[in-house]
Design an enzyme around this catalytic site. Structure first.
Site, PDB file in Angstrom:
ATOM      1  N   ARG A 217     -69.168 -20.103 -32.603  1.00 20.59           N
ATOM      2  CA  ARG A 217     -69.655 -21.413 -32.166  1.00 20.59           C
ATOM      3  C   ARG A 217     -70.333 -21.337 -30.792  1.00 20.59           C
ATOM      4  O   ARG A 217     -71.173 -22.172 -30.459  1.00 20.59           O
ATOM      5  CB  ARG A 217     -68.422 -22.330 -32.134  1.00 20.59           C
ATOM      6  CG  ARG A 217     -68.701 -23.802 -32.067  1.00 20.59           C
ATOM      7  CD  ARG A 217     -67.423 -24.552 -32.464  1.00 20.59           C
ATOM      8  NE  ARG A 217     -67.421 -25.918 -31.983  1.00 20.59           N
ATOM      9  CZ  ARG A 217     -66.468 -26.790 -32.253  1.00 20.59           C
ATOM     10  NH1 ARG A 217     -65.425 -26.442 -33.004  1.00 20.59           N
ATOM     11  NH2 ARG A 217     -66.514 -28.021 -31.795  1.00 20.59           N
TER      12      ARG A 217
ATOM     13  N   ASP B 110     -65.261 -26.746 -26.014  1.00 17.71           N
ATOM     14  CA  ASP B 110     -64.719 -26.962 -27.361  1.00 17.71           C
ATOM     15  C   ASP B 110     -65.328 -25.984 -28.379  1.00 17.71           C
ATOM     16  O   ASP B 110     -65.471 -26.297 -29.549  1.00 17.71           O
ATOM     17  CB  ASP B 110     -64.960 -28.418 -27.806  1.00 17.71           C
ATOM     18  CG  ASP B 110     -64.204 -28.775 -29.083  1.00 17.71           C
ATOM     19  OD1 ASP B 110     -63.297 -28.009 -29.474  1.00 17.71           O
ATOM     20  OD2 ASP B 110     -64.533 -29.806 -29.705  1.00 17.71           O
TER      21      ASP B 110
ATOM     22  N   GLN C 199     -63.898 -31.892 -48.158  1.00 14.65           N
ATOM     23  CA  GLN C 199     -64.207 -30.560 -47.633  1.00 14.65           C
ATOM     24  C   GLN C 199     -63.482 -29.489 -48.430  1.00 14.65           C
ATOM     25  O   GLN C 199     -63.446 -28.322 -48.030  1.00 14.65           O
ATOM     26  CB  GLN C 199     -63.827 -30.472 -46.153  1.00 14.65           C
ATOM     27  CG  GLN C 199     -64.679 -31.371 -45.269  1.00 14.65           C
ATOM     28  CD  GLN C 199     -64.492 -31.109 -43.794  1.00 14.65           C
ATOM     29  OE1 GLN C 199     -63.858 -30.150 -43.395  1.00 14.65           O
ATOM     30  NE2 GLN C 199     -65.051 -31.975 -42.976  1.00 14.65           N
TER      31      GLN C 199
ATOM     32  N   ASP D  64     -64.225 -23.614 -30.068  1.00 20.23           N
ATOM     33  CA  ASP D  64     -63.125 -22.795 -30.596  1.00 20.23           C
ATOM     34  C   ASP D  64     -63.649 -21.714 -31.526  1.00 20.23           C
ATOM     35  O   ASP D  64     -64.454 -21.966 -32.406  1.00 20.23           O
ATOM     36  CB  ASP D  64     -62.062 -23.627 -31.285  1.00 20.23           C
ATOM     37  CG  ASP D  64     -62.604 -24.670 -32.205  1.00 20.23           C
ATOM     38  OD1 ASP D  64     -61.845 -25.518 -32.634  1.00 20.23           O
ATOM     39  OD2 ASP D  64     -63.816 -24.633 -32.517  1.00 20.23           O
TER      40      ASP D  64
END
Lengths: 534, 273
Positions: A319, A292, A74, A294
């Site tokens: 998100r 989740d 990544q 975030d």
């Protein structure tokens, strides 16, 4: 030596000055690519235009470097004067940006922590130093020319479960680094070190301690294992001298019953003074997040007219399924709109930018359909902004999850503390897109599906050549027309792409760099006369 | 194997008698300097005829130390070989008392060990002064973030090299490590660059010059490439320094460790030291 065509002798070898100055770090990306997201604004827009719509069809892979033992890379390549720096967990490689040949490598030997855990997203550079972080939570400074270790400073206690994976950010002689994991009940923070000496200067805690402002948003002892990881690289405005860092989800991820309240500063954007780390403002995208989601996505800084007035804006594709426009001087919410079709947990945002909740759309013991899924309507893959088109581009995922919660307890030592999860509903509606939005209205201008990608994949790069580069999880590296979204070139790397492309120039030749799973690629325009001369 | 040792130790600890057919005998002598010195004497008397002085390779048998790959690494593997020989080769069963075999085993392993694992005589503190002063080592080498970059970083040298390798590096010509071969190139525009080749293939070369700058060339841009044949590393430290200074410098380097490598030294088939 072989005899060479005269035209080739015009190409001069680079004589390299390895000193990266503050001034250079403030520039928009051009020949060098000095930051994870190109520049302090994180626009990921390069001024290079040698590769453009009219010739991108003849882009070819000039070299490939296989990272020994590499997988799931990544790392965004950083390039200084033709030298490329890439990483995998605990390892850093310096490559010749023209040939892909190795110049040096360094492997950080670990006492105990797992060597290959998690991703590493890359390096930062300043003066004659290159910086990266390790799975046992050290910040290491190495000499750019030789890879010799100059110093290493501890960021956090690895024995408690802390790792560090994001590329550091350097500004005015300070190196900022974050920590993970917010999914293990570890409280996040951001640390600044002296870039020359490694001395620890300040720390911003994502979770306020009792008595501090924001602590009223936690009940009881819930703040102690509260998450708020700082797992991506932030942005910086040199004029305001403010850092913008996005803070991760609260712990436990899916069961909010043990942490009633808004849970500041999780899922928030915080603006911090560079000199002190003191917070100037914050904006919370998802108060009391239980999915989740975030809000760690990249803050993109743009100066643009808003309501007829020039404003210093911060935009973020979150998100949670909404696109946000903030005033980055004050944190004021200016605009918000849905960036995905499948958003069922909130009907919209209030005038202050707070989500208007749909009752019952949250994880339950038996399962509830929540859209977007916990993967999010977008995620860590970097977006890009092109000042020429005025469009903001990001990777979107349409999809929902069946979300459940449970009563999992916190365990010290870095163990999972999610207390639930969701089953991804990969039905016919589950699709990945590259989308282009109008900067200040969030209105969608075009979308292009990433056909055959089961999840988000890599991020985006914009160039002055009118091209958006996009790395797909199915292995295709694609160039899109920035105005229309039409594909204009593609190359099958043969392996999943989970990284963001970048571009640089050496000796008058523009390259596009990309890490894909286990390999680093360098692309440039095909030159038939040079190929024949060999 | 380790488990059976553990069991026999446990039995001995419980005041029992170990089985007569113990799978693995134990080294009763430890690995201290006395055992190494005694092993050295027996080795020179018994083994050098074939394996060469200090096991450096003889005319009739291979080297027992150095940078080659070894098949027999653990104490017991070496013990059994000396005691029983290797059938089908010139290596005989030596017929020495077990304790003498153990002394040879300890000596061979000490020779293979990294410098930091063995007893290096000398005053390391004074050696550090020689390193940064009269020795001039910092000009090319880095130690814990300070010094030059044209030579290898020595911050962990005690864990990376055997003592013998270390001493030879200070006093003898040795093969030039990869990434440190001196090179001089002349570009087509007439510029001369001198330094070390960090990497090279048939089409490109990456050079670090003596001013700490990297130069990346496509070979089509070069008129001439001249490779140096000797290392930039001086090899006369036993002459340029007094015997005391030389010994102290070796002691300092031998003790210079930041990270322990080769912790798997009991394993079979690993690269030996």
């Amino acid at each position: 030596m072989k005899r060479l065509a005269l035209t080739l002798s015009l190409a001069l070898a680079s004589s390299l000055c390895a000193q990266v100055t503050d001034k250079q770090l403030e520039l928009s990306p051009d020949s060098d690519w000095l930051h994870y997201n190109g520049g302090y604004s994180s626009q990921r827009h390069s001024g290079l235009d040698q590769i453009r719509l009219s010739n991108v069809g003849s882009l070819v892979s000039k070299w490939v470097y296989h990272v020994p033992g590499g997988g799931g890379l990544q790392s965004v390549p950083i390039v200084v004067d033709g030298v490329m720096y890439i990483t995998q967990p605990n390892e850093i490689y310096a490559l010749d940006g023209r040939s892909g040949r190795l110049i040096w490598q360094y492997h950080h030997i670990l006492a105990k922590a797992p060597d290959r855990e998690g991703p590493n997203r890359g390096v930062a550079v300043f003066e004659d130093k290159v910086y990266f972080t390790t799975t046992d939570s050290f910040l290491i400074a190495l000499n750019t020319a030789s890879g010799n270790v100059l110093w290493q400073s501890k960021i956090a206690e690895a024995s408690e479960g802390y790792h560090s994976s994001a590329a550091p950010l350097v500004a005015k002689g300070k190196v900022m680094v974050g920590v993970i994991y917010g999914d293990r009940g570890l409280n996040g923070f951001l640390v600044a070190f002296d870039a020359r000496t490694g001395e620890r200067l300040w720390q911003f805690d994502s979770i306020p301690k009792p008595g501090e402002p924001g602590s009223e948003s936690w009940v009881g002892d819930s703040w102690k294992h509260a998450g708020g990881a700082t797992w991506l690289t932030g942005s910086y405005d040199p004029e305001l001298n403010l850092l913008y860092w996005a803070i991760g989800n609260p712990s436990p991820d899916f069961n909010g019953d043990v942490r009633e309240g808004d849970n500041l500063y999780t899922d928030s954007m915080v603006a911090l003074g560079l000199n002190t780390g003191k917070m100037k403002w914050h904006f919370q995208f998802t108060p009391h997040d239980v999915m989740d989601w975030d809000g760690a996505e990249i803050p993109v800084l743009v100066d643009a007219p808003f309501d007829g007035k020039m404003r210093k804006l911060l935009v973020q594709a979150d998100r949670n399924g909404f696109y946000y426009v903030l005033d980055r001087e004050t944190g004021q919410f200016l605009h918000g709109s849905k960036l995905a079709r499948q958003v069922n947990w909130a009907t919209g945002l209030t005038a202050q930018g707070r989500p208007i909740l749909v009752p019952g759309i949250e994880p339950s013991l038996k399962g509830t359909k929540v859209c977007p899924s916990s993967t999010g309507a977008t995620n860590w893959m970097s977006p890009t902004y092109n000042p020429q088109t005025g469009l903001f581009y990001f990777v979107a995922l349409e999809g929902c999850g069946l979300a459940t919660k449970n009563t999992e307890k916190f365990r010290p030592g870095g163990f999972q503390y999610r207390a639930g999860g969701d089953v991804l509903l990969k039905d016919d509606t589950w699709k990945v897109y590259v989308r282009a939005l109008e900067l200040t209205t969030g209105k969608q201008v075009w979308e292009q599906e990433r056909v055959g990608s089961g999840s988000l994949g890599g991020g985006l790069l914009s160039t002055a050549g009118g091209v958006i580069f996009s790395g797909e999880l199915n292995g295709e590296f694609v160039a899109l027309n920035a105005k229309t979204g039409q594909p204009v070139w593609h190359f099958n790397t043969g392996q999943p792409i989970n990284s963001q492309p970048m571009t640089y120039m050496v000796d008058g030749k523009q390259y596009v760099g990309l890490t894909a799973n286990s390999d680093v690629f360098g692309f440039a325009l095909f030159e038939p006369e040079k190929a024949l001369a060999k | 194997m380790l488990r059976s040792i553990g069991i026999s130790l446990l039995l001995a600890g419980a005041n029992c008698i170990a089985p007569a057919q113990a799978a693995s005998p134990n080294n009763p002598l430890g690995t201290g300097p006395e055992a190494v010195a005694a092993g050295h004497v027996i080795f020179n008397r018994t083994c050098t005829a074939c394996h060469g002085t200090d096991g450096a390779e003889g005319e009739r048998a291979p080297a027992l130390v150095g940078d080659r790959r070894f098949f027999r690494l653990s104490e017991n593997a070496i013990f059994d070989t000396i005691k029983n020989g290797i059938l089908g080769t010139a290596m005989p069963a030596l017929g020495l008392p077990d304790d003498d075999i153990w002394r040879i085993v300890v000596f061979i392993r000490a020779m293979r060990a990294s410098a930091s694992d063995v007893d290096v005589p000398g005053d390391a503190e004074h050696g550090a002064a020689v390193f940064s002063g009269k020795g001039g080592c910092l000009k090319c080498h880095m130690l814990l973030g300070q010094g030059g970059i044209i030579g290898p970083d020595l911050s962990n040298i005690g864990a990376q090299m055997t003592l013998q390798h270390l001493r030879e590096s200070l006093t003898q010509a040795r093969p030039i490590p990869i990434g440190y071969r001196p090179v001089k190139v002349v570009t087509r525009s007439g510029e001369t660059v001198e330094g070390i080749a960090k990497n090279e293939d048939g089409f490109s070369i990456q050079i670090l010059d003596f001013h700490d700058k990297l130069h990346l060339y496509d070979k089509s841009e070069l008129r001439q490439i001249v490779h140096g044949t000797t290392s930039l590393m001086p090899r006369n430290y036993d002459q340029a320094l007094t015997p005391g200074e030389y010994q102290d410098l070796a002691a300092m380097l031998g003790h210079q460790v930041t990270v322990k490598l080769h912790v798997k030294d009991q394993g079979e088939g690993e690269v030996g030291r």
